[in-house]
Every structure is written in C-alpha cells, then in structure tokens.
Design a protein around this motif. Structure first.
Motif, PDB file in Angstrom:
ATOM      1  N   SER A 266       7.189 -31.967 -19.425  1.00  0.00           N
ATOM      2  CA  SER A 266       7.994 -32.557 -19.597  1.00  0.00           C
ATOM      3  C   SER A 266       8.252 -33.895 -20.319  1.00  0.00           C
ATOM      4  O   SER A 266       7.628 -34.220 -21.071  1.00  0.00           O
ATOM      5  CB  SER A 266       6.644 -33.517 -18.132  1.00  0.00           C
TER       6      SER A 266
ATOM      7  N   PHE B 217       1.003 -33.070 -10.951  1.00  0.00           N
ATOM      8  CA  PHE B 217       0.969 -33.857 -12.214  1.00  0.00           C
ATOM      9  C   PHE B 217       0.084 -35.269 -11.564  1.00  0.00           C
ATOM     10  O   PHE B 217      -0.343 -35.726 -10.423  1.00  0.00           O
ATOM     11  CB  PHE B 217       2.568 -35.191 -12.101  1.00  0.00           C
TER      12      PHE B 217
ATOM     13  N   SER C 246       5.625 -30.372 -23.562  1.00  0.00           N
ATOM     14  CA  SER C 246       6.598 -30.531 -23.774  1.00  0.00           C
ATOM     15  C   SER C 246       6.707 -30.020 -22.466  1.00  0.00           C
ATOM     16  O   SER C 246       8.243 -29.896 -22.849  1.00  0.00           O
ATOM     17  CB  SER C 246       6.827 -29.836 -24.973  1.00  0.00           C
TER      18      SER C 246
ATOM     19  N   TRP D  52       0.971 -39.189 -22.518  1.00  0.00           N
ATOM     20  CA  TRP D  52       0.011 -38.530 -21.734  1.00  0.00           C
ATOM     21  C   TRP D  52      -1.199 -37.591 -22.212  1.00  0.00           C
ATOM     22  O   TRP D  52      -0.564 -37.132 -23.411  1.00  0.00           O
ATOM     23  CB  TRP D  52       1.309 -37.717 -20.939  1.00  0.00           C
TER      24      TRP D  52
ATOM     25  N   PRO E 127      -3.573 -35.680 -23.834  1.00  0.00           N
ATOM     26  CA  PRO E 127      -4.039 -34.033 -22.987  1.00  0.00           C
ATOM     27  C   PRO E 127      -5.480 -32.993 -22.867  1.00  0.00           C
ATOM     28  O   PRO E 127      -5.035 -32.402 -21.843  1.00  0.00           O
ATOM     29  CB  PRO E 127      -3.418 -33.203 -24.351  1.00  0.00           C
TER      30      PRO E 127
ATOM     31  N   ILE F  92       8.296 -38.003 -20.161  1.00  0.00           N
ATOM     32  CA  ILE F  92       7.681 -39.415 -19.154  1.00  0.00           C
ATOM     33  C   ILE F  92       8.390 -41.059 -20.072  1.00  0.00           C
ATOM     34  O   ILE F  92       8.007 -40.880 -21.519  1.00  0.00           O
ATOM     35  CB  ILE F  92       5.774 -39.969 -18.441  1.00  0.00           C
TER      36      ILE F  92
ATOM     37  N   ASN G   9      -6.339 -34.977 -19.731  1.00  0.00           N
ATOM     38  CA  ASN G   9      -5.052 -34.824 -18.041  1.00  0.00           C
ATOM     39  C   ASN G   9      -4.786 -35.562 -17.983  1.00  0.00           C
ATOM     40  O   ASN G   9      -4.542 -35.857 -16.437  1.00  0.00           O
ATOM     41  CB  ASN G   9      -4.819 -33.422 -17.622  1.00  0.00           C
TER      42      ASN G   9
ATOM     43  N   ILE H 123      -2.527 -40.091 -17.051  1.00  0.00           N
ATOM     44  CA  ILE H 123      -1.416 -40.785 -17.934  1.00  0.00           C
ATOM     45  C   ILE H 123      -2.011 -41.892 -17.956  1.00  0.00           C
ATOM     46  O   ILE H 123      -1.773 -42.887 -17.187  1.00  0.00           O
ATOM     47  CB  ILE H 123      -0.410 -41.035 -17.589  1.00  0.00           C
TER      48      ILE H 123
ATOM     49  N   ARG I 278       8.097 -40.501 -24.074  1.00  0.00           N
ATOM     50  CA  ARG I 278       6.845 -39.579 -24.813  1.00  0.00           C
ATOM     51  C   ARG I 278       7.398 -37.958 -23.860  1.00  0.00           C
ATOM     52  O   ARG I 278       7.226 -37.955 -22.793  1.00  0.00           O
ATOM     53  CB  ARG I 278       5.151 -40.181 -24.869  1.00  0.00           C
TER      54      ARG I 278
ATOM     55  N   SER J 145       4.893 -34.516 -22.481  1.00  0.00           N
ATOM     56  CA  SER J 145       3.682 -34.216 -22.420  1.00  0.00           C
ATOM     57  C   SER J 145       3.304 -33.771 -23.108  1.00  0.00           C
ATOM     58  O   SER J 145       4.044 -32.720 -23.836  1.00  0.00           O
ATOM     59  CB  SER J 145       3.883 -33.321 -20.728  1.00  0.00           C
TER      60      SER J 145
ATOM     61  N   ILE K  60       8.887 -39.285 -14.503  1.00  0.00           N
ATOM     62  CA  ILE K  60       8.714 -37.689 -15.465  1.00  0.00           C
ATOM     63  C   ILE K  60       9.786 -37.076 -14.843  1.00  0.00           C
ATOM     64  O   ILE K  60      10.555 -36.873 -14.118  1.00  0.00           O
ATOM     65  CB  ILE K  60       7.416 -37.179 -14.183  1.00  0.00           C
TER      66      ILE K  60
END
Length: 579
Positions: free
Chosen positions: A365, A78, A363, A402, A404, A367, A407, A409, A358, A360, A377
C-alpha cells in the motif's frame, strides 16, 4: 426469616470479602473502546435504505450482514480502527520517526522543538513527552537562533542515532535521550565550485540513511548539492553530488526537495533517488560513482513546484512521488523514463514543504495525507484509494509513517496534533501498550479547578493555617512541592491560570548573567552601587596609618608640603602646542 436473610445479604455486600492490599485490575477492553475511532471510512459506511424489505424475504438482512462483515474485514486489514492522540507541540507537526523496536517516538514541529515520547512510560491519563529539545540551542551554537524542524530520522541499524535536519546548513546527530553527539561542518559560502566545499552552504531540506551501512547518511540542500556523510568524520563529507539544473534562468542551480535511499531486489546495489525544485527526478547508484546520474527525468513534475514526497518500495523496483503540481506519480526503476500511473491529489507543499508519501512496510500500500486532514491508503498498482479515513478534519495532514514492527500508522497535522492509529487485533506495542495500562491515580489536589480561588474571597468555613497565607491548602502545597510537574500540560505549560507566565529565555539572555548570579559569585560586586568617592575615603585613614607599599619609609619619609596659590598670583600659562 425473609427479613433477616435480606439484611444478611445487604451486610455481605457492604463488608469487604478480604483484607490487605488489593490487586489493581484494569478493564482493557473498556479502554480500547474509549480509543476506538468513531469514523473509520466515510466513503464505505453502510448506507441507510428508505424502503424496508418485504416481509418473509430475508435478502435485505443478509445484505446488511455482508456489509457489516466487509467493514470489519477492512478495519482488520489496516491498523486504523483505534487511535492515541498526543498534543505535545504548539505548532504544526512536520515530521515523526520511531526506532526499530517501535518503543520510542520523536516528533519535530514548526515550533522549533523535538519531543521525545516513550510508550513504555505513558499511561492513558499521562500521554506526554518526557523531554523537549531545541536542536539549535545547543552548547556548540549557544547564540544561534531557533529554526523549524524539516526532518528527523532514526538510524534503522542503530537505536541510539537520530539524524536531525533543521532549517540550517548543518545536520546533527542526537541520541535517543535527546543529547547531541555530532554536528556536521558548514561549507564555505564564498567558494563558487560546490565540489570544493566541505559541507552545505545553505539550508538543508531532506536526508536519508544508507539501507545497509549504519555509518553513512545523505543530506540534500538548497545549494543544489547532495552530500554523503560518514558519521565518524564530521569535518568533511564523504562524497558530494552537484545537481546541474537545465531549467532556463536557474544559472545551473536548484533546490533538492526530497531524498530516498533504498535497496534493490535480491541483494543488488542500492539506489539513491532525489527530486529537485526544477521538476527533475534523478537516480544514482547508491554505492557510486556519482559523476553522472544513472537515469534522469527532467519534467517529472512541473517546474518551480515543491516535490516533498518521495519513497522507494521495499524491493527497489518502484518509486512514488508526490509533487506540488497536485499529482502523485508511480515510476519503475527498471524503465525510468515515464510514469506508470499518474493520479491527481491536492498538494500541501506550498504551505508545508515536508508533506510526504510513504510505502507500507511490505509495499502493498501507499499512504499519504491530504489538505482536508484525511489519511489516504492507496493501491500501489493503480494509486486508487483503498481506504480514506478522516484524522484531523479541517487541518492538513502533513507527515505519515507506517512502522513495520508494531504495525501502527503515525500522522502529524497542521493543528499540532500527533495521532497514532492502531488495531488491537493486528498491532503490537506502541499505542496498544499505552492503552493496556491502568490509568494513573490522581489526587484531588492535582486538579486546579477543584482548589480555592482567592480572587473570589474566603468562604465562611475556610480554614486558615496559623503562620501561613490565608486560603493556603497545606496538603496541596506539600504535594505540589514534592511533584513539580503537577498541574502541567503535555507541552509543559501550567494549567492553572493564576500562575504567572514565565517569559521565554532568549539566546541573548543565556549569555548574560543576571543580577543574582553577579551578587552571589562575583566578589565585591556590591561596590558598583556605592559612590566611588565615598568608597575610597573609607580607606583613607587606614592607608595613612598603615601603608602597604611604603611601610619601610614610614618614619624617615618627609612630610609633603604643597605650595599655596594666592589669589593675586596668576596661573601659569599653558604651553603652546607645537605646530
């Protein structure tokens, strides 16, 4: 000979190895070490053992090595090992968004402002917003009041469109540079049927962009409606969905608290999911028709609790909600009747309605934040925490995101802090780019703490510039004149306590010109301060000698004679008023 050789070595160290402009080198690893978070996961820190392992037995050392390897693996899994802190707001940060490339970040707050940040323009010592915008104080609404920011969303298909939702009935579109380009119409509050209004009639709480169509967005308001807009037509919504509440005593109306628009797996139709204050959760086909919901759950959460967190997975099969009843629930869109998993989680929706949850990017995870300031998480199958790390201890964590592409947060907290969590090994761009730059060099005069304070008098060795103020630093004055932002905080306030406070300009003052503007731009405005009688008598002789309108009869005009009234004569009686 030894003494001479020692002197030569000292001389070589003192003398420069080369001349001319030297290239600036940056110790990137040292800057990453400064950005490394001290506590990554409190629940998974290696525990200290009271008893030492037996001599000759290496099992204890091997267990410690395994724990260290596990911790390092979790940190690499993470992007939470390092962080970049931004303090650009004065109140709680309620929402944040990034463009598709991850180069520009916009945050919204309860201080009613938007802050625009550009990662490419920031350095480790200049972490600030390059622009501050008040969405309510625009040209089209110059006299309106300021309102908190509920939600802001970058268009996933266009890097130059930002959907801004404030505590008003009208949503707005801004560019990535902070310029307003569109303001949707407001509905007629006197119409009872919400199908006949062209826009929202009360505050908008949430919104979302279409997953595939760049010109379509949706908003949900407290008037119990969900309105779909075409950005090319601001005068009327494209479609309207009126949510009929079945809760007792609500008169058929409720408030839309959260929206999510996602795509189904394998290129199927999109899904539009909404949560309401009456505890219901409704799902519509994203492409219509919208006459009735495809599925509805009346008691998804407790009635009269604010469900502010709602998101759809990347494949469109799962929906996660975070309700005001201190629960997080996972739903399956293919069997939209009862939750798959339910866990307890303390809610902050009563204080911060925009608290979200949300998925990740892949998908894998889920958060969300907590009331204690921790980032959770979760595993999407069981909703059990895979990692719990403190971000702002003691202050609620309101919004999470998060991204994409980079990468990383992004979190917003109740203490007005924005944290960008990243990992140099698995993150790209964003905060990593900022920490990879060399710190900006500062002059000694940039620090107001090192300048002389006149309140404590002049020192004996102080230099007074001829013709200048005592104690004035000429270099500092010229430098600050060339750089007006020197000595300012990230939010634009002065670091120097001696600088007078500039009061905030109210909307009423914006529409009224000041005294200097009147004196410089309005002719004869100085006559307001003169005596009217004296001002007219100045032109009495000129008007008598050179008349402007009766100059043709100047020589033939008879002299006007006025009869004098003696003291003995009585004044004529006024005519009696007719009844």
């Amino acid at each position: 000979m030894d003494d001479f050789s020692a002197d030569d070595d000292a001389l070589r160290e003192y003398m420069p190895m080369s001349f001319g402009k030297q290239a600036r080198t940056t110790n990137i690893q040292a800057q990453f070490d400064l950005a490394k978070r001290k506590v990554v996961d409190e629940s998974k820190q290696p525990t200290t053992k009271s008893s030492k392992p037996d001599e000759g037995n290496d099992s204890g050392a091997s267990e410690d090595d395994d724990d260290d390897d596990d911790d390092s693996d979790e940190e690499d899994e993470f992007p939470v090992s390092h962080e970049l802190l931004l303090k650009t707001h004065d109140r709680a940060v309620t929402t944040a968004t990034l463009d598709a490339s991850g180069s520009r970040m916009v945050t919204g707050s309860n201080d009613c402002t938007l802050k625009f940040h550009d990662f490419a323009a920031m350095t480790p010592t200049t972490v600030r917003a390059f622009k501050t915008v008040d969405p309510s104080a625009t040209k089209s609404s110059a006299n309106s009041e300021t309102h908190p920011i509920n939600q802001i969303l970058f268009n996933p298909h266009s890097a130059n469109q930002i959907l801004v939702i404030t505590a008003q009935p009208q949503a707005r579109l801004f560019t990535r540079d902070g310029e307003q380009v569109l303001e949707f119409v407001k509905g007629d509050p006197y119409l009872r049927d919400m199908h006949n209004t062209k826009g929202h009639i009360s505050e908008i709480k949430c919104g979302a962009w279409h997953p595939t169509n760049r010109d379509v967005c949706v908003t949900g308001g407290t008037d119990s409606t969900i309105r779909i807009w075409d950005v090319n037509n601001k005068r009327e919504q494209k479609d309207v969905i009126v949510h009929r509440s079945r809760a007792a005593g609500s008169a058929g109306r409720t408030r839309i608290t959260a929206l999510a628009w996602g795509s189904q797996a394998q290129g199927g139709n999109s899904l539009l999911v909404a949560a309401a204050l009456d505890g219901s959760l409704v799902m519509y086909s994203g492409e219509g028709p919208y006459h009735r919901p495809a599925a509805e759950i009346r008691d998804a959460h407790v009635n009269d609790t604010w469900t502010g967190g709602l998101d759809i997975s990347a494949d469109g099969r799962l929906v996660v909600t975070r309700g005001g009843d201190d629960t997080i629930k996972l739903w399956d869109t293919r069997k939209f009747k009862s939750p798959i998993t339910t866990v307890s989680h303390e809610s902050t929706s009563s204080q911060y309605p925009t608290s979200n949850i949300r998925f990740s990017p892949n998908s894998s995870s889920v958060i969300t934040g907590s009331a204690t300031g921790d980032l959770h998480i979760l595993n999407p199958a069981t909703l059990r925490p895979e990692l719990v790390t403190p971000v702002t201890p003691g202050s609620p964590l309101i919004t999470v995101l998060w991204h994409p592409k980079i990468n990383q947060i992004i979190t917003g907290s109740g203490n007005a802090e924005t944290h960008v969590l990243f990992n140099p090994n698995i993150s790209n761009g964003g905060a990593k780019t900022v920490m990879s730059k060399a710190p900006k060099r500062r002059h000694i005069d940039d620090d107001p703490n090192l300048t002389m304070d006149l309140a404590e008098g002049l020192s004996g060795d102080s230099i007074i510039t001829p013709g200048g103020m005592p104690g004035t630093n000429t270099a500092a004055t010229s430098f600050s004149a060339r750089h007006p932002n020197v000595g300012l905080t990230a939010s634009g306030k002065s670091r120097d306590p001696r600088r007078p406070h500039i009061p905030a300009t109210t909307p009423f003052a914006k529409t009224n010109p000041d005294e200097k503007h009147i004196r410089d731009h309005i002719p004869l405005s100085s006559m307001r301060d003169e005596d009217p009688r004296e001002a007219l008598l100045k032109y009495a002789d000129k008007a008598k000698n050179d008349p402007l309108f009766t100059n043709a009869w100047k020589h033939t005009q008879p002299v006007t004679l006025y009869g004098e009234l003696s003291d003995e004569e009585e004044e004529p009686e006024a005519k009696k008023a007719k009844r």
